[in-house]
Every structure is written in structure tokens, then in C-alpha cells.
Design an enzyme around this catalytic site. Structure first.
Site, PDB file in Angstrom:
ATOM      1  N   ASP A 281       0.754  -0.806   0.226  1.00 25.00           N
ATOM      2  CA  ASP A 281       0.530  -0.031   0.288  1.00 25.00           C
ATOM      3  C   ASP A 281       1.101   1.312   0.543  1.00 25.00           C
ATOM      4  O   ASP A 281       2.350   1.362   0.208  1.00 25.00           O
ATOM      5  CB  ASP A 281      -0.723  -0.061   0.712  1.00 25.00           C
ATOM      6  CG  ASP A 281      -2.162   1.102   0.466  1.00 25.00           C
ATOM      7  OD1 ASP A 281      -1.820   1.854  -0.066  1.00 25.00           O
ATOM      8  OD2 ASP A 281      -2.752   0.894   2.085  1.00 25.00           O
TER       9      ASP A 281
HETATM   10  C1  NOJ Z   1      -3.667   3.733   0.316  1.00 29.15           C
HETATM   11  C2  NOJ Z   1      -5.135   3.036   0.566  1.00 29.15           C
HETATM   12  O1  NOJ Z   1      -4.757   2.276   1.420  1.00 29.15           O
HETATM   13  C3  NOJ Z   1      -5.341   1.790  -0.820  1.00 29.15           C
HETATM   14  O2  NOJ Z   1      -6.829   1.716  -0.236  1.00 29.15           O
HETATM   15  C4  NOJ Z   1      -5.652   2.608  -1.765  1.00 29.15           C
HETATM   16  O3  NOJ Z   1      -5.954   1.387  -3.123  1.00 29.15           O
HETATM   17  C5  NOJ Z   1      -4.005   2.960  -2.145  1.00 29.15           C
HETATM   18  N1  NOJ Z   1      -4.223   3.821  -1.274  1.00 29.15           N
HETATM   19  C6  NOJ Z   1      -4.001   3.486  -3.749  1.00 29.15           C
HETATM   20  O4  NOJ Z   1      -4.945   4.968  -3.380  1.00 29.15           O
END
Ligand code: NOJ
Length: 759
Positions: A281
């Protein structure tokens, strides 16, 4: 450059005969192995980098990286012309001409925004959910995308967590079903096809159990609970063939998921047989330093790659440190090869080596207007959205409303195009969403008079408004005094036959990084409701929110309450359909609504304890709160209709189930009211005495049934041994012989019971 001729993509031919033999897997293996032999270490590391376009990464810098083979994939670019430019860069200037893939957070729609996932779950309609997923995939693919960071299947039992809005609720069985439905809907059997995208299930693992509901917080959980309750939805997505898995930001029993080889290698790969890519993430690799498991960025990179993180999202460090770590022997080159192979396999499965433009088509065919109305799926969005609305209360048949007289429409969310879309609204365009105000006008035309007043700000707390407006001007703050706004609203209410107040949370309050310590409706709106109630007019609350709220006070100060979540592009029309009875509400709660924040965590499928609380005979030394009523305000599976339904003649086909056997629960459902309508017949099971304590009941089947007024139907819900299985104390999966209770009901609380014995 032998393989170059082989990748016939480029010439539009099928893959060269050299690789066109053997099974698909063998062909892929041969193709990717051949490609990897041509690649330098730096190029392999380049494939592991997933880069976002944004202020920190301007398009020019990214294109330079692409041409140098330093980037494997892109996210947050969502139009065909932009994507094409980058793919051209890779295909024309990259040494090996390895196509990029393009990903985005298509969570509940791409151009057409559907209700938030929690709302979709409330439909208890797997076909409707599948349709939302199919259309999302079609629109995303039509924008040139290859992957969505979805579905989000974190089990959520703590409404303080803002991200409960992104998931499908508290029930493991239901969320697992939806996980499969969504992966199937996105990938449609082949993610390479136009109209399909690859799924990347998230957030692996257990992110929904973040302590105290505070985002990014620690997760500490017994192995039994993990396997029983929290892991199955991810596994269901993996079993359905999700091409990607996004690694969660939290730690799992002390070890951050991003540095957790048990999670990413032993469990995911070895036990579950996952063959796709793992993606960190945003910022998660760097965060290993703050988690206190990496000394510095270099150490964080070593930990992430050796733990099994293939792709680094928004990478800052893989390219900076991995070459050195490999040269020093601190990271084996085989780790880079493994991760690179996963990425190339993924691109192969996306069909990008056959045709890097497979979702883009020819440049001349790009839509002239990316946001054109003709690209939306409004009719389907409206049908899906109205399926997700949950009627919580309806005293004196306040609803449905008549399309006549004067209706006062009031509230900070009544005319907010941004809020109705919800958070994570992908490429949805705010101006294209239908507010409740517009929906009501569309529904009544000239037949009724609609008066509008905003009545209150979402909150008067300026620090919260600033928080919500940090990255986008999401909330418009009215600078009139609260009393001025309330006075205007009361004046409007006095002229009306009925008041519809649209209240709750703004979308940004139920999002990532939007945890709340208080789950009530903010005081500015409560003051408004109190003033409206004092007019003596019937009060209908249309609730917009992305989490269960504590609504005890609201329920006492209103005549009817309709939970609408954030219902998307067509939300206003769907809400009007329900308010006027053009659609009879049929949604059911996918999460328990507690009475107060102090009761959290509260979920229906809890263990009994040795001293369960008993409503009829509360006693002192029982598991309860003495300063609050016990039990939820609205239980899991709850939702009213404009008609009434009755269940009778509940029977089981047998009092015994054989091993590998099946029995059928049957019950008569009758629509005893005046309206046609649908409801959800729910079947729950309890293992009465097992080697480990089992929940008081667990959902194991349901059926959404539509009946005309007066009509009745025998509803059959089969149960198999599979439905009785659980993990025992040694984490072995199986069913144990003995007595089982079976319950049917129209919610999880109000049920009828039968029993059988598993032999
Ligand atoms: C952070 C988030 O936790 C995740 O769910 C998301 O897919 C990513 N950013 C990309 O935007």
C-alpha cells in the site's frame, strides 16, 4: 533481441510459434523466462515500481522513467489519451518494450458511481452487486485501465473506522460471497478482454480490525479468530482468481504486513496457492521504519522484498536501494527474479504482451469527451441504488409520501452533489450526480411543491471542516449563524405537509483517515432536527453516512428514517423512488447499528460467554452494561418494508444430517400488507456444543424474495455439512458431530428456531 520478434504484439500477430506450444501456463513460463534473460537487474527492479502521477511525479518525469525501463506500472491516470501517451513511451522508447499496466481505485464505480460498498452489501442482492462490478470493469477498461485496487473485503466490526464504508460489513460468510462475486465481475473470466479488469483484493490482512477503529493502527488477534472470521474473504477472492493482493498498512500480531513473510509467503502463497502479484500500500515500505522494524529506508526495502512484497506502490526506494542490496548480497537476486516474474506474469495475463493497447483501442477511437453522459450507466445505477436503501423506522406509515401538497426538503446533504457520491468515487464527476433535491423534483414534477432550506452546516466545528477540506473543497460552509439557518428551515417546515431532512455525515467523514471517536450526528444537525420536530410536522430523516451511527436520539425525534449510505450518481433519483413508494425498500443492514460508541465492538455473531445477558431476566452478574440498554439499536440483517411480511411453518427436511449430507430449511413467507415488495429471508446456524465456543448464530444462507400484496411462497434454504465447518483449536477445518440450532428470520434478532443433529 531475439524475443523482440517473438512478442508479436508489436506486429499484431499471435505469439510466435516458438512459444505457442504447451499449456497456457507453459507458454507463459517460456515467454516470461525468455524475456527475463534479456533483462538487466535494473530493468527487473524497474518492473517492481508502481508509480502515481501527481504533483510529486509530473508526467514528464514519469515518461523519462518509463523510457529508461524504471517503471513497471502506473496508477491514478484515468483517461485514454494520458494512458496511451505513457504506453507509447514504453513501447517506442523502452529498450525491451515491456508494456506498462494501469491501475486505479475503482471501488464502487468508475464514471458511473454506485452506492458505497457498505450500501451494496445492504442490498443482499448478489446479482445487483455483480452488475455494479461488471459495469465498473467495463467503464474502467474503456478508460484504458487494466487493474482495480478492489474489492476491499476487510471484515469491519468497529464503526469508528472510516473505512467501514469501503467494505461489505461485519459478516464473514456474506463478505466472502461478495468477494467472489466482485472478483468474477471485474475479471469476467479473462482480465485481458476489453471490458474486464484484473482485481486486486485488499487489504491483506485484517486491516478492518485496527485497534480502537483508529486508522492505520495495530491489529492483534488470536489465530483462531483470524482464521475463523477475518481471513476467509481474502481467501475467497484468491480462490476466485484475483490477480493481485494489496498488502495492508497495519501490523499483524506485532509484525507489519509489509514485512510479514508468514502472511505473504507461508499463508498466501504456500497454503492458499496464490500465483499473482502482491502490491504494497501507499508508503507502506517506508513506514516500516516508523513501525520500528526497519532501521532505515534501505533496511525497509530489504524487509519488504524478502517478505514477499512484489510491487512497491508509489515507489521511492526499491530502485534506490535494491541494486546495492543485491550487489552486497543482502538480498538474493532470486528474490528480485521472483517478484519480477510475478509482475511479468500479471502483464501476460492482462494480455499486454499480445496487445499493449488491448483496453485502449486505436487512438482515433478515443472518446471526444471523457465525461460524456453517453458513457454513464444511469439506469442500472438507479436500480442498484434503490436496492441498497434500508428503512429503519416508519411510524404511522409516514412513508411513502404522496406526490402532492408541500414537502419541506431540509439539511446539509439534501443538495450536495459531492456527498452523495461517497468517498473513493473514482473518476465520477460531481456535476453528474443527482442530489435528493433534484431527485425529488424529478419525481413530483408539477404535482407537488418542494421548498428547500439547508438548515445547518454538517458541523459547526471549524477544525473538522478544515480537516474535511484539506485536499479538496469538499464541504461548503455556510457563514450564517446556526440560528439563522434553523429559523429559515423552520419557516419552510411550517409551510409544508411533511419534512424530509437529509442529515448525517459528509462523505469525507467516512473515508480513509476518517476515524471518529463519536458516531453520532453532529450537534449542528441535531439542533436542526429538534427544531423541525418542534413544528409538529411529520419528520422523515434521510440518512447519509458511511458507517453505522448511534441513532437512538434521532429515532426518538423522527417519524421515519431511511438509511441511504452514499448512493452514487443516481442516488437522488433512487431515494425519491423509495420516498414516494415507486420502489418499496428492501435493503438490510450489513453491520450492526449500536446504541452508543461505548458498546463497540458490537456484532451479531458473537460468542455467548459463560454469563450471557438475557433481556427477560437480566440479573446482575451477566455480560452487560448497567448504564445503557443492552443489545443493538438495529441488528444485522434488519430493514423494514412498506408492506408487512410474516414467516410461518418453519421446518427442516430432516432432524439429522449425514456426513457430506444436506438438509433443507423451509419456511412460508407471506406478504400480509398492502404493497408489493421484497424482503430477505435469512438462515442462521449455531453449533450448540463444539470443541471451541461457536457464535450464537451465523448467517449461512439467504434469499431475497419479491411478493405481491397478499401473496405467499414457500422459501427453501439448503444447508450442507460445508456450512457447519469451522477451525478448531488446532486450526483444523471441519464440522463436528452433535446438535445444531437453525434459525430463520427477517433480521438476525427476531428469529424462529429448529434443530438437527450432525451424525
Ligand atoms: C491507500 C489505500 O489504503 C488503498 O486502499 C488504496 O488502494 C491506495 N492508497 C491507492 O490509492
Amino acid at each position: 533481441m531475439k524475443w523482440f520478434g517473438v512478442v508479436s504484439v508489436l506486429s499484431g500477430l499471435a505469439i510466435s510459434p516458438v512459444f505457442a506450444q504447451g499449456t497456457d501456463a507453459q507458454q507463459r513460463e517460456a515467454f516470461v523466462s525468455h524475456l527475463m534473460k534479456q533483462m538487466t537487474l535494473e530493468e527487473k527492479i524497474g518492473q517492481l515500481r508502481l508509480i502515481s502521477v501527481g504533483p510529486d511525479n509530473p508526467k514528464e518525469a514519469i515518461r523519462d522513467g518509463i523510457s529508461k525501463g524504471q517503471i513497471g506500472a502506473i496508477f491514478n491516470t484515468v483517461t485514454r489519451p494520458d494512458i496511451r501517451l505513457m504506453q507509447d513511451q514504453a513501447m517506442q522508447l523502452g529498450r525491451l518494450k515491456i508494456p506498462l499496466f494501469f491501475a486505479y481505485d475503482v471501488v464502487h464505480g468508475q464514471r458511473t458511481v454506485f452506492p458505497i460498498s457498505l450500501g451494496l452489501a445492504a442490498s443482499f442482492d448478489l446479482e445487483a452487486i455483480a452488475l455494479s462490478g461488471r459495469i465498473s470493469a467495463q467503464e474502467a477498461s474503456d478508460d484504458g485501465l487494466n487493474m482495480t485496487f478492489s474489492p476491499m473485503v476487510d471484515i469491519t466490526r468497529d464503526p469508528r473506522w472510516g473505512r467501514v464504508s469501503e467494505g461489505f460489513g461485519e459478516d464473514t460468510w456474506l463478505v466472502s460471497k461478495i468477494a467472489k462475486v466482485m472478483v468474477d465481475a471485474y475479471q469476467n473470466g479473462d482480465p485481458s478482454k476489453p471490458g474486464s479488469v484484473m482485481a486486486s483484493v485488499k487489504h491483506f490482512a485484517l486491516y478492518g480490525a485496527t485497534e480502537g477503529g483508529r486508522d492505520y493502527n495495530t491489529v492483534d488477534m488470536s489465530p483462531l479468530r483470524m482464521h475463523q472470521d477475518y481471513l476467509p474473504p481474502y481467501k475467497a477472492a484468491v480462490d476466485a482468481g484475483s490477480g493481485g493482493v494489496m498488502v495492508s498498512l497495519n501490523s499483524v500480531n506485532g509484525v507489519p504486513a509489509t514485512a510479514n513473510p508468514w502472511l505473504l509467503k507461508d499463508l498466501l502463497r504456500d497454503q492458499w496457492g496464490f500465483k499473482g502479484i502482491t502490491i504494497s500500500d501507499h508508503g507502506a515500505i517506508k513506514e516500516l521504519i516508523k513501525h520500528g522494524v526497519a532501521e532505515d529506508a534501505r533496511d525497509a526495502v530489504r524487509l519488504a522484498i524478502t517478505s514477499g512484497v512484489d510491487m512497491s506502490m508509489s515507489d521511492e526506494y526499491y530502485d534506490k536501494y535494491l541494486p546495492g542490496l543485491v550487489k552486497e548480497g543482502r538480498v538474493a537476486e532470486s528474490e528480485i527474479d521472483r517478484a519480477c516474474r510475478d509482475v511479468l506474469n500479471t502483464k501476460y495475463d492482462m494480455g499486454l504482451f499480445k496487445d499493449p493497447y488491448n483496453h485502449l483501442g486505436p487512438a482515433g477511437a478515443d472518446p471526444q469527451d471523457t465525461n460524456a453522459e453517453s458513457r454513464l450507466h444511469r439506469a442500472q445505477a438507479r436500480v442498484i441504488a434503490r436496492n441498497t436503501l434500508v428503512l429503519l423506522k416508519n411510524d404511522n406509515q409516514t412513508l411513502p409520501l404522496q406526490k402532492q401538497g408541500t414537502i419541506a426538503l431540509i439539511g446539509p446533504m439534501a443538495d450536495s452533489q459531492r456527498d452523495i457520491m461517497g468517498s473513493w468515487s473514482a473518476a465520477g464527476v460531481v456535476k453528474q450526480s443527482i442530489t435528493v433535491r433534484e431527485g425529488l423534483h424529478n419525481a413530483v414534477g408539477e404535482k407537488a411543491n418542494i421548498l428547500y432550506a439547508k438548515g445547518a452546516n454538517i458541523t459547526q466545528d471549524k477544525s473538522i471542516i478544515d480537516y474535511l477540506n484539506l485536499y479538496e473543497p469538499a464541504v461548503v460552509f455556510d457563514s450564517r449563524s446556526p440560528q439563522q439557518m434553523i429559523d429559515e428551515a423552520v419557516k419552510v417546515a411550517r409551510q409544508a405537509d411533511v419534512v424530509v431532512a437529509v442529515v448525517g455525515e459528509s462523505q469525507g467523514m467516512a473515508h480513509e483517515a476518517s476515524s471518529r471517536a463519536d458516531i453520532t450526528i453532529p450537534p449542528s444537525q441535531r439542533n436542526l432536527i429538534a427544531a423541525l420536530k418542534a413544528t409538529g410536522k411529520p419528520i422523515v430523516l434521510v440518512l447519509m453516512n458511511g458507517r453505522p451511527l448511534a441513532l437512538g436520539w434521532e429515532s426518538e425525534h423522527s417519524d421515519a428514517m431511511l438509511e441511504t449510505w452514499f448512493s452514487g450518481t443516481e442516488g437522488g433519483n433512487a431515494i425519491a423512488d423509495v420516498l414516494f413508494g415507486d420502489y418499496n425498500p428492501s435493503g438490510k443492514l450489513p453491520m450492526t447499528f449500536p446504541r452508543s460508541v461505548g458498546q463497540i465492538p458490537m456484532y451479531y455473531n458473537h460468542l455467548n460467554s459463560g454469563r450471557p445477558f438475557n433481556k427477560e431476566n437480566p440479573g446482575k452478574y451477566t455480560s452487560r452494561y448497567f448504564d445503557s440498554p443492552n443489545g443493538p439499536l438495529y441488528p444485522f440483517g434488519y430493514g423494514l418494508s412498506y408492506t408487512q411480511f410474516a414467516l410461518s411453518d418453519f421446518t427442516l427436511s430432516s432432524a439429522e444430517m449425514a456426513r457430506n449430507g444436506k438438509i433443507t430449511a423451509s419456511v412460508t413467507l407471506k406478504n400480509t400488507g398492502k404493497y408489493d415488495g421484497a424482503t430477505v429471508v435469512q438462515l442462521y446456524v449455531q453449533d450448540v456444543a463444539a470443541s471451541v465456543s461457536r457464535p450464537i448464530k451465523e448467517l449461512r444462507n439467504f434469499k431475497k424474495v419479491m411478493l405481491r400484496a397478499g401473496q405467499q411462497q414457500r422459501v427453501e434454504l439448503p444447508l450442507t455439512e460445508e456450512d457447519l465447518k469451522f477451525y478448531n483449536a488446532s486450526l483444523k477445518w471441519g464440522a463436528e458431530p452433535g446438535k445444531f440450532n437453525v434459525f430463520v428470520g427477517l433480521d438476525s434478532d427476531n428469529v424462529q428456531q429448529q434443530s438437527f443433529t450432525l451424525k
